[in-house]
Design an enzyme around this catalytic site. Structure first.
Site, PDB file in Angstrom:
ATOM      1  N   LYS A  10      34.823   9.591  41.108  1.00 47.88           N
ATOM      2  CA  LYS A  10      33.876   8.586  41.579  1.00 47.88           C
ATOM      3  C   LYS A  10      33.138   9.036  42.834  1.00 47.88           C
ATOM      4  CE  LYS A  10      35.352   4.657  39.079  1.00 47.88           C
ATOM      5  NZ  LYS A  10      35.984   3.351  38.987  1.00 47.88           N
TER       6      LYS A  10
ATOM      7  N   ARG B 121      43.603   5.713  35.767  1.00 49.70           N
ATOM      8  CA  ARG B 121      42.567   6.073  34.795  1.00 49.70           C
ATOM      9  C   ARG B 121      41.858   7.341  35.266  1.00 49.70           C
ATOM     10  NH1 ARG B 121      37.179   5.134  33.996  1.00 49.70           N
ATOM     11  NH2 ARG B 121      36.487   4.605  31.909  1.00 49.70           N
TER      12      ARG B 121
HETATM   13  C1  7PJ Z   1      36.552   1.966  35.435  1.00 54.63           C
HETATM   14  C2  7PJ Z   1      36.614   1.444  34.155  1.00 54.63           C
HETATM   15  C3  7PJ Z   1      37.570   1.622  36.374  1.00 54.63           C
HETATM   16  C4  7PJ Z   1      38.571   0.315  34.623  1.00 54.63           C
HETATM   17  C5  7PJ Z   1      34.853   2.683  34.349  1.00 54.63           C
HETATM   18  C6  7PJ Z   1      33.945   5.687  35.432  1.00 54.63           C
HETATM   19  C7  7PJ Z   1      32.998   4.533  35.331  1.00 54.63           C
HETATM   20  N1  7PJ Z   1      37.613   0.639  33.735  1.00 54.63           N
HETATM   21  N2  7PJ Z   1      35.538   1.908  33.475  1.00 54.63           N
HETATM   22  N3  7PJ Z   1      38.545   0.795  35.906  1.00 54.63           N
HETATM   23  N4  7PJ Z   1      35.452   2.755  35.543  1.00 54.63           N
HETATM   24  N5  7PJ Z   1      39.569  -0.502  34.257  1.00 54.63           N
HETATM   25  O1  7PJ Z   1      34.486   6.145  34.442  1.00 54.63           O
HETATM   26  O2  7PJ Z   1      34.103   6.186  36.563  1.00 54.63           O
HETATM   27  O3  7PJ Z   1      37.590   2.014  37.551  1.00 54.63           O
HETATM   28  S1  7PJ Z   1      33.364   3.463  33.937  1.00 54.63           S
END
Ligand code: 7PJ
Length: 268
Positions: free
Chosen positions: A211, A246
């Site tokens: 990020k 994640r």
């Molecule tokens: C997140 C997400 C996050 C959850 C994305 C990226 C942007 N779902 N989907 N948490 N970020 N739960 O992949 O950096 O931080 S999309």
């Protein structure tokens, strides 16, 4: 004994995702990538067809379904970890579950029309992510009285909403949503105080991988140069009580968490 967090491996099927955009458009390469992530230690595969990076355009449900469905269909039965669908749209949740997904990961925390009812109907495990504003505008001027308290209040309300439709605490994960309507100070405050979110008695997910906050902390490094920063942030999240992390870079994160877990559990 502490256990290391579960790794959720990110599989973006979008032409415009900010880090791996376009690479996995082809279904077979997406499947190969998912299988590799499982081999490397992912305990969940998160499939998304709608980029939610700052400024990203909205995607129709038809386009979203066209992107994710072939991959879920090809994956189901070929990997032995749960598949989560990263969507806010009830129709996408429904179709994805019919093809074998079992977790709804919603950056909009089931606030879209019909989403809460659909998740309940599907008997889904859900991840409720906090976002201030929407992906089009959220980074313009994020503002909080007290970011940790404000995000906790949001979860208080969303967990109550889940309970009201019969979704149980044991099926709920919450995620402060790093970078979703937050400046650097907000993100750092949430990471340092992550353990406070355990007050709700539900699991905590942290998504920090690649990020922009990592880029900023590294003096504006671009997305391809954020691996070690991302793994470091993942470790801090683990230390502060994250149950699920994640990430895009599964193997490197897994190594860090294995070392962390063994050191945590060592007794002299
Ligand atoms: C997140 C997400 C996050 C959850 C994305 C990226 C942007 N779902 N989907 N948490 N970020 N739960 O992949 O950096 O931080 S999309």
């Amino acid at each position: 004994m502490v256990n290391q967090p579960i790794i959720m491996g990110v599989l973006n099927i979008t032409p415009d995702s900010f880090s791996d955009g376009g690479l996995f458009l082809d279904t077979m390469s997406a499947v190969t990538q998912a299988q590799l992530m499982v081999t490397e230690g992912a305990g969940i595969i998160d499939i998304g067809g709608e980029s939610s990076r700052p400024g990203a355009p909205e995607v129709s449900s038809d386009d979203e379904l066209r992107r994710v469905m072939p991959v879920i269909e090809a994956l189901y039965g070929n990997i032995d970890v749960p598949i989560s669908i990263d969507t806010s749209k009830p129709i996408v949740m429904k179709e994805a579950f019919a093809a074998g997904a079992s977790i709804v990961n919603d950056v909009n925390a089931l606030r879209s029309e019909g989403a809460l009812q659909m998740a309940a109907e599907l008997g889904a495990d859900v991840c409720l992510m906090h976002m201030q504003g929407n992906p089009r505008t959220m980074q313009a001027n994020p503002t909080y009285d007290n970011v940790v308290q404000d995000v906790k209040e949001f979860f208080h309300e969303r967990i109550a909403a889940c309970k009201s439709v019969g979704i149980q605490l044991s099926s709920i994960t919450i995620d402060p949503g790093f970078g979703f309507g937050k400046n650097l100070g907000h993100n750092i405050a949430l990471l340092k105080n992550l353990s406070e979110f355990h007050d709700f008695g539900v699991s905590i997910l942290a998504g920090l991988s690649r990020k922009s906050m990592i880029g900023v902390l590294l003096g504006d490094k671009d997305v391809d140069s954020r691996l070690i920063g991302s793994v470091t942030a993942a470790l801090i999240a683990a230390e502060n009580g994250a149950d699920i992390i994640r990430v895009h870079d599964v193997s490197e994160t897994k190594d860090a968490l294995r070392v962390w877990e063994q050191i945590q559990n060592f007794r002299e």
